[in-house]
Scaffold this active site. Structure first.
Site, PDB file in Angstrom:
ATOM      1  N   GLU B  30     -26.412  38.337 -19.038  1.00 21.53           N
ATOM      2  CA  GLU B  30     -26.446  37.416 -20.672  1.00 21.53           C
ATOM      3  C   GLU B  30     -25.746  38.072 -21.734  1.00 21.53           C
ATOM      4  O   GLU B  30     -25.363  39.235 -21.406  1.00 21.53           O
ATOM      5  CB  GLU B  30     -27.231  37.274 -21.637  1.00 21.53           C
ATOM      6  N   ASP B  41     -30.728  38.240 -34.412  1.00 24.14           N
ATOM      7  CA  ASP B  41     -30.254  40.033 -34.113  1.00 24.14           C
ATOM      8  C   ASP B  41     -30.609  40.273 -35.214  1.00 24.14           C
ATOM      9  O   ASP B  41     -30.783  40.610 -36.220  1.00 24.14           O
ATOM     10  CB  ASP B  41     -29.375  39.265 -33.495  1.00 24.14           C
ATOM     11  N   TYR B 155     -37.107  31.170 -21.611  1.00 22.10           N
ATOM     12  CA  TYR B 155     -36.949  31.999 -22.562  1.00 22.10           C
ATOM     13  C   TYR B 155     -37.634  32.514 -23.454  1.00 22.10           C
ATOM     14  O   TYR B 155     -38.035  32.057 -24.426  1.00 22.10           O
ATOM     15  CB  TYR B 155     -35.031  32.375 -23.403  1.00 22.10           C
TER      16      TYR B 155
END
Lengths: 423, 248
Positions: B30, B41, B155
Site C-alpha cells: 500500500e 492518520d 479493508y
C-alpha cells in the site's frame, strides 16, 4: 493594502428552486455540489445518529422549550437590534446615507454568537447519552462557549486549540480552564484552527462511541453545516422581527464576517428566500489577497475537500491545503462552510475581503463612535462598510451582525497599535 | 501487506524500498500519497506525510516513480490517497494516470460508501480496484453493502481510531472478520494498529486474507534514515520478519 470589491450580484434573478435547496440539503447532505461526508467510515454511523437525533429533537416540544428557555434565561436572548446613530452619521453624505443597525450578539453570555450552537448541541449530546464533549477553537470563543455549557450540564470537555492561537488568545485559554475544560494544544501544521479541527476529528474517530463533537462552525461533514446553522438561525429570526418593529419592513442589506461562516449563516438563513435582501459576507484578506497571505477562501479558493465537506478551499496546484493568514484567529481558516460556497455560486450572496489593517482601523472607529469594542473577526464586517456605504442609497437599512466582543483581542490590538496610541 | 509513505524521506528511497519489500515476501504494498491534512492518520504517518511534502513529493511524482518500476515490480501496488489530491486532479484523470503507472487499486480513507459510488465506476473503467473500508462501528447491514461494493479486497479497520502502533488487538476484530466472511467472498485485509508478526498471525488465524502493517514500518524506515542507515534494507528486514512470522 487594498482589497478587491466583488461585483454586485442580481439576487432577484436567482432560481427559486436553487434557493429551496439552500433551505435543506439533499439526502447526501449536499447544497448543489457542496457539502457531503468526506470522513473515515468509523464516523458515518455517528453522523447518521446525530442527524436523526437533531431531526427528532426539533420536533419535540420538550427539547425546543428547554432550548428556548435557556436561550432566554442563560444566554440572555433576545439581544437588542441597536441603531448605531454615530456610525450612521459617519457615513452620511450631503444627500443622506444608509442607516446602520447592529445585532448585538456580543451581549450574549460568553460574549459572542457561538453559545447559541454550543448550547443546542450540548442539549443534543444529553439526549444521545454522550457524556464527553470535544471541540475545536480558533479565537477561543467557541471553546469558551463549549466549556461553559459543559460546566452547566456537568459534561467532560476537551478543547483542541492551535498552539499559535493559544498564544494569541491567552485570555480565552484561561477562561476555558477556569470553566473546568482541558485545553489540548495542537502543534501540527500551522498550529491554528485548521490543525485543531483535524485533531478534534481524530479524537472523535477514536472515541466516537462515548463522545459528541461540538463542531463550532457551519463546516464539517453533513449534518454539521445544517445543524449549526439551525441553532444560529435565531440570530436572523430575531433580526427580522426587530426590523419590522423598528422600521416596519425587512432590512435591505445584511453584513457579517465569514471565517467558517456560522454567524453569517445564522443571520442570513431566515432571509435567503427574501431575495430583495442583500446578503454580504466579509472574509479576511490578511496582508492583502495579492500577497498570498490571507484567509479569503470564497474570494480566492477553488473547489476542494477539507474536514469532511466539499466547499471552496485555499489549496495549491497539487491539492495540498494552504496556510491561511489573518490577524483574527477566528477567521484564520483555509476553508468555508459549504452553504456559503453554494450561496456564492448561485449568486444569492456576495462576498468581499478586507485586510488586517482595514479591520484594525474599523475596530478603532467603532470604539470611538459607539463605545463598543468589537472582536477582531467582527471588525472585518465593519471595515466593509467603508466600501459598501458610499454605494448605498439614502434610507437603505443595513444590519451588521456584531458577532462578538473584543475583550479577548485587546492584547493583539495593543501589540499592533502600541506605538500609535501613545502614553 | 506493508504500507509506506511515498517520498519519505524521498522518492529514490521509496523506489528502492518497494523492491526490497517485494524481495522479502510482501504480497501487496500500500503506497501512501502524502497529503497536508491526513484525518485518518495518527502521529507516525502524519509526520511521514509532512516529511514527504517537505521533500516536494507530488502525486504526479509518485506515479512517475511507480511507472519507472514497470517490469521489476510484480506485486500489486494499491495507492492510499485522501480525497482532495485525487479530486484536484480529477477522478478520471487520476485513475487513468494511476492505472498507466501500474497501480492495481486505490484506497481513499475519507471517502465512505455514499461518496465512493462514482469513483468506483470510474476506477473500474480504468482497470483499478477501489477498495472500501469497514470499521468496528459499521452496522451489520451497511457492512454487507460495503463488502459487496468493495473491489480487490475489503479493508477492515481494526480499531475505532486513527492509524498507529497498538499493543493489543481488540478481540472483536475476530468477530468482525467472521461476520464479513458470511457477507461475501471478497478477500479481507485488516489494518490500523497491526505492528508485529504475532499480531499479523493472529489476524490470519481469525480468517483474514491479509494484514496491513503501516506505522511500524514507517517508524523503522525513519529510524534507519535518521541514523544514516540503508532505508530500503531496513524495510526489507522488517518485511522478512513479518513474512517469517506468518510462514512459521
Amino acid at each position: 493594502m487594498t482589497s478587491t470589491v466583488p461585483p454586485i450580484s442580481a439576487a432577484s434573478g436567482v432560481d427559486p428552486a436553487a434557493l429551496e435547496r439552500a433551505a435543506r440539503p439533499n439526502s447526501l447532505g449536499r447544497y448543489g455540489q457542496f457539502g457531503g461526508q468526506y470522513v473515515p467510515e468509523t464516523l458515518i454511523p455517528a453522523l447518521a445518529e446525530l442527524e436523526q437525533a437533531a431531526a427528532e429533537a426539533w420536533q419535540d416540544p420538550a427539547f425546543t422549550d428547554r432550548l428556548n428557555h435557556l436561550l432566554r434565561t442563560y444566554v440572555g436572548r433576545p439581544n437588542p437590534l441597536y441603531e448605531a446613530e454615530r456610525l450612521t452619521e459617519h457615513y452620511r453624505r450631503p444627500e443622506g446615507g444608509p442607516r446602520i443597525w447592529l445585532k448585538r450578539e456580543d451581549l450574549n453570555h460568553t460574549g459572542a454568537h457561538k453559545i447559541n450552537n454550543a448550547l443546542g448541541q450540548a442539549l443534543l449530546a444529553l439526549r444521545m447519552g454522550k457524556k464527553r464533549i470535544i471541540a475545536e477553537t480558533g479565537a477561543g470563543q467557541h471553546g469558551v462557549a463549549t466549556a461553559t455549557v459543559c460546566a452547566r450540564f456537568g459534561l467532560e470537555c476537551v478543547v483542541y486549540m492551535g498552539a499559535e492561537d493559544m498564544r494569541r488568545q491567552a485570555l480565552n485559554v484561561f477562561r476555558m480552564r477556569l470553566l473546568g475544560a482541558t485545553v489540548q494544544p495542537v502543534t501540527a501544521g500551522t498550529a491554528t484552527l485548521k490543525d485543531a479541527t483535524s485533531e478534534a476529528i481524530r479524537d472523535w474517530v477514536t472515541n466516537v462511541e462515548s463522545t459528541h463533537y461540538i463542531l463550532g462552525s457551519v463546516a464539517g461533514p453533513h449534518p454539521y453545516p445544517m445543524l449549526v446553522r439551525d441553532f444560529h438561525a435565531v440570530i436572523g429570526e430575531e433580526t427580522k422581527r426587530q426590523c419590522h418593529e423598528a422600521f416596519g419592513r425587512n432590512p435591505d442589506v445584511l453584513v457579517a464576517c465569514v471565517g467558517g461562516g456560522s454567524n453569517a449563516m445564522g443571520l442570513f438563513h431566515p432571509f435567503v428566500q427574501d431575495t430583495d435582501v442583500r446578503l454580504v459576507g466579509v472574509e479576511a484578506a490578511g496582508d492583502g489577497v495579492a500577497t498570498g497571505r490571507h484567509a479569503a477562501t470564497i474570494t480566492e479558493g477553488r473547489v476542494g475537500v477539507l474536514h469532511g465537506a466539499m466547499s471552496l478551499l485555499l489549496q495549491d496546484e497539487e491539492g495540498q491545503v494552504q496556510e491561511a493568514h489573518s490577524i483574527s484567529a477566528g477567521l484564520d481558516y483555509p476553508g468555508v462552510g459549504p452553504e456559503h460556497s453554494y450561496l456564492k455560486t448561485i449568486g444569492r450572496a456576495e462576498y468581499g475581503a478586507v485586510t488586517d489593517s482595514e479591520a484594525l482601523d474599523a475596530l478603532q472607529l467603532l470604539c470611538r463612535l459607539e463605545g463598543i469594542i468589537p472582536a477582531l473577526e467582527t471588525a472585518h464586517a465593519f471595515a466593509w462598510l467603508e466600501k459598501l456605504c458610499p454605494t448605498l442609497a439614502p434610507g437603505t437599512e443595513v444590519v451588521l451582525n456584531l458577532s462578538g466582543r473584543g475583550d479577548k483581542d485587546v492584547n493583539t490590538v495593543a501589540e499592533k497599535l502600541g506605538d500609535k496610541m501613545g502614553g | 501487506m506493508p504500507f509506506l509513505m511515498a517520498g519519505d524521506p524521498d522518492l529514490t528511497h521509496t523506489r528502492a524500498s518497494l523492491l526490497a519489500l517485494q524481495a522479502n515476501g510482501a504480497d501487496l504494498v500500500e503506497l501512501g500519497i502524502p497529503y497536508s491534512d491526513p484525518l485518518a492518520d495518527g502521529p507516525v504517518i502524519q509526520a511521514a506525510a509532512s516529511r514527504a511534502l517537505k521533500a516536494r513529493t507530488t502525486p504526479a511524482g509518485v506515479l512517475e516513480m511507480l511507472s519507472s518500476l514497470k517490469g521489476e515490480l510484480t506485486m500489486p501496488v494499491v495507492l492510499f490517497t485522501y480525497s482532495n489530491p485525487l479530486l484536484n486532479r480529477g477522478m478520471e484523470a487520476f485513475c487513468a494516470a494511476a492505472a498507466a503507472a501500474g497501480a492495481a487499486g486505490l484506497v481513499v480513507p475519507d471517502l465512505p460508501l455514499e461518496e465512493a459510488e462514482k469513483l468506483s465506476a470510474i476506477a473500474a473503467a480504468a482497470g483499478l480496484d477501489l477498495v472500501l473500508l469497514v470499521a468496528p462501528t459499521t452496522p451489520a447491514e451497511r457492512m454487507g453493502r460495503i463488502h459487496q461494493a468493495s473491489r480487490g479486497f475489503t479493508y477492515l479497520v481494526s480499531v475505532t481510531g486513527v492509524t498507529g502502533v497498538r499493543t493489543n488487538l481488540e478481540s472483536r476484530v475476530g468477530d468482525l472478520v467472521g461476520q464479513l466472511k458470511t457477507l461475501g467472498d471478497t478477500p479481507i485485509a485488516v489494518g490500523f494498529g497491526i505492528s508485529d508478526p504475532e499480531q499479523a498471525r493472529q489476524v490470519r488465524d481469525w480468517g483474514a486474507d491479509g494484514a496491513i502493517v503501516g506505522s511500524a514500518l514507517v517508524k523503522v524506515m525513519a529510524a534507519a534514515h535518521g541514523q544514516q542507515g540503508d532505508v530500503a534494507a531496513a524495510a526489507g528486514r522488517f518485511c522478512a520478519e513479518l513474512r517469517a512470522g506468518l510462514d512459521a
